[in-house]
Design an enzyme around this catalytic site. Structure first.
Site, PDB file in Angstrom:
ATOM      1  CG  ASP A 189      -2.187   0.837   0.993  1.00  0.00           C
ATOM      2  OD1 ASP A 189      -2.176   1.680   0.065  1.00  0.00           O
ATOM      3  OD2 ASP A 189      -3.165   0.688   1.738  1.00  0.00           O
ATOM      4  CD  GLU A 240      -6.641   5.864   2.690  1.00  0.00           C
ATOM      5  OE1 GLU A 240      -5.635   5.576   3.327  1.00  0.00           O
ATOM      6  OE2 GLU A 240      -6.626   6.052   1.450  1.00  0.00           O
TER       7      GLU A 240
END
Ligand code: BGC
Length: 619
Positions: free
Chosen positions: A285, A483
């Site tokens: 990621d 997020e």
């Protein structure tokens, strides 16, 4: 035990390809220098590398981070951008081999970065619809709109099984029900990748593993759970995605019992590649390896050796390349691991047919007229209809009477940006109706049904008149986030506590709020509902949110209450159901808490509404 030794006897990258595909991969690999191999393992953000740099360093992949888009931002602009990178990647000279790049994006609810895209409800709404045929139609449109931008890879589906609603990414999770996430994960991958022909996009199951299991729902935090629980709750969707042939998997930022997934050889190599037989590539990621160690070279070695194949490095790709090379030359990373990683990356490219496809500008779906079309929007509108969950309908206030004068109010009533939530044009979403083109707000949807609708922009709807307005629709709830910025955190002690086991470091972001109670997050919503109730105007509350919230006083103040999640660009779908054109069929994909102690989901003892709850108009 090293990753390429396939310790558990599962399939290897080589088994996963046909013999002729394997030999193509081997042939390319045999021609590559160490620099070319390391470049192939590197992905950076479009803002950080021009096409000539891609060629000079042999970069294997480019991404657009959420909200990162070319000037103009039309599908044609995207195609032109990707075409320039593709041309650079295909240059063949003494120093460079013509290996086409992979371009990756976060098309997580439609091709949500691109101007004029059809934007679908976020996954939580699709979970509420619990309709596999619908999901297949959503995926089919998403795929076409990705291809229209000349892109071949999306970092989707997210197959997190979210447990704690304080997690800012709860809306990216279809459900707290492993079975539903598993079915959906399989279906989405199947539809997106199809038979890997022209009409196909590479999927990415993410984030491996336990992203939805972190203590207190802290984004990128620690998943403190036994292997039995991890395997039972969070692994099945990945297994299903692999069974469906998913070509890529993204490692997760979180740690498992203190150890970061990005450096976890057991999780990435033994379990995912070995036991589950995943033959595709594992991508890290966004700068996810940075948190493994303060020493970047060591962090690189830890993650490569654990099993990461392709590295998403937002800016520091030159340092990454130099560090990986140093690791190989100094013996910290075996060349067998490099060869395995590159074989997997090339394997994905060969399997998807990237070498045989024309340049992005000449692909059949590039800049296709169907992008953002009425037919595509109709699928999104249907998804909205099916995602709404009716929680209360006192006195049969719904369906709305289209002959009545209806007051429409609330912060989110005329705001397509808020309807879409995070990952919509911008990473953290947008405000207002101008940036997301082609859709309709909920207010616009309602006013299309009846000339008797009136919009109030007053925060307390002070212009509401009980003599004129027979009823009101108040659109309330959260504003966009993405997020960790969507996390709910009572105090930083919680963070310290939850992160204290983590070996390595943690990125800490400013949370959305300190409580799951809507009355604390947005007291203006309760004030509005009470103001309407005080005037004797029965009100339908439409809640926009990325998760269940504690809404007891708002529920009490409203006559009818609809959980609409984050419905996306097609506000008309909300109006269709409010006016009874189609009945409510959505059911809660997560249990609805009565108070904050009712989370996490699997610990909920006495939810206000259990998972699966939802009313219909026909009783
Ligand atoms: C997110 C991923 C996403 C990536 C690329 C990260 O911050 O965790 O889900 O795919 O960025 O934009």
């Amino acid at each position: 035990m090293k990753a390429d030794t396939n310790p558990t006897g599962g399939s290897t990258a080589a088994d996963w390809l046909t013999p002729s595909q394997s030999s193509i991969v081997r042939e390319w690999l045999s021609r590559m220098s160490l620099d070319q191999k390391i470049g192939q393992m590197t992905q950076t953000e479009r803002m950080a590398a021009e096409p000539d740099e891609l060629k000079a360093f042999h970069l294997g992949s480019i991404l657009s981070g959420a909200g990162s888009r070319p000037e103009g931002n039309t599908p044609a602009d995207w195609v032109a951008m990707n075409d320039a990178y593709w041309t650079a990647s295909m240059a063949a000279d003494g120093d460079h081999l013509p290996i086409p790049l992979l371009y990756g994006i976060d098309a997580i609810h439609g091709n949500n970065n691109v101007r004029g895209a059809t934007i679908f409800p976020h996954n939580i709404g699709l979970g509420a619809a619990n309709d596999g045929a619908l999901l297949a139609r959503v995926a089919a449109v998403t795929k076409r709109e990705i291809l229209a931008a000349g892109v071949e890879w999306t970092f989707a589906p997210t197959v997190a099984v979210a447990q704690d609603y304080r997690w800012g990414r709860t809306y990216e999770s279809y459900s707290s029900d492993t079975d539903l996430v598993t079915r959906y994960g399989h279906q989405f991958v199947t539809e997106l990748q199809g038979d890997l022909q022209d009409d196909s996009v590479i999927a990415c199951a993410k984030h491996f593993i336990g992203d939805g299991a972190t203590t207190h729902g802290i984004d990128q935090g620690d998943a403190d759970l036994t292997e039995a629980k991890l395997t039972a709750t969070h692994l099945p969707p990945f297994k299903a995605a692999i069974d469906a042939g998913v070509l890529t998997v993204m490692a997760s930022f979180n740690s498992w019992n203190g150890d970061k997934c990005h450096g976890h050889e057991y999780l990435l190599s033994t379990l995912l590649k070995g036991r589950l037989g995943f033959g595709g590539l594992v991508i890290s990621d966004w700068d996810g390896i940075d948190y493994l160690s303060d020493d970047y070279t060591e962090a690189i070695a830890l993650s490569v050796n654990a099993g990461v194949d392709l590295f998403m490095v937002s800016e520091a790709w030159r340092e990454f390349i130099a560090g990986l090379k140093r690791n190989v030359l100094e013996g910290r990373v075996p060349i067998t691991r490099i060869n395995d990683a590159v074989s997997r990356i090339l394997g994905v490219k060969v399997k998807w047919g990237l070498f045989d496809r024309p340049r992005p500008a000449e692909r059949p779906w590039s800049d296709h007229a169907s992008f953002g079309s009425a037919a595509h929007r109709e699928v999104a509108r249907d998804a909205v209809r099916k995602s709404l969950v009716l929680l209360k309908n006192e006195g049969d206030l719904l369906p709305l009477d289209s002959s009545a004068t209806i007051l429409v109010c609330g912060r989110n009533a005329n705001n397509v940006g808020h309807q879409c939530g995070g990952f919509s044009l911008d990473w953290q979403g947008t405000d207002g109706n101008s940036l997301i083109e082609g859709g309709t707000s909920i207010w616009q949807g309602i006013s299309d049904y009846t000339p008797g609708a009136e919009l109030s922009t007053d925060p307390l709807a002070a212009d509401a008149d009980p003599n004129r307005h027979k009823l009101a629709v108040a659109v309330i709830g959260e504003t966009p986030y993405a997020e960790g910025m969507g996390d709910i955190r009572a105090s930083d002690n919680v963070l310290v506590e939850a992160g204290s086991r983590i070996r390595g470091s943690m990125k800490v972001l400013e949370p959305y709020g300190g409580s799951l109670e809507l009355a604390k997050l947005h007291p203006e919503d309760l004030a509005l509902l009470r103001s309407l109730a005080g005037r004797g105007i029965p009100t339908v509350a439409i809640l926009l949110s990325g998760r269940p919230l504690v809404v007891n006083p708002e529920l009490a103040a409203a006559s009818a209450f609809v959980a609409a999640w984050l419905p996306g660009s097609e506000g008309k779908g909300v109006a269709d159901v409010l006016f009874g054109e189609v009945d409510f069929s959505g059911r809660l994909p997560f249990a609805w808490p009565e108070d904050e102690s009712d989370v996490p989901a699997d610990g909920t003892k006495n939810p206000l509404f259990p998972r699966g709850y939802g009313l219909s108009l026909d009783g």
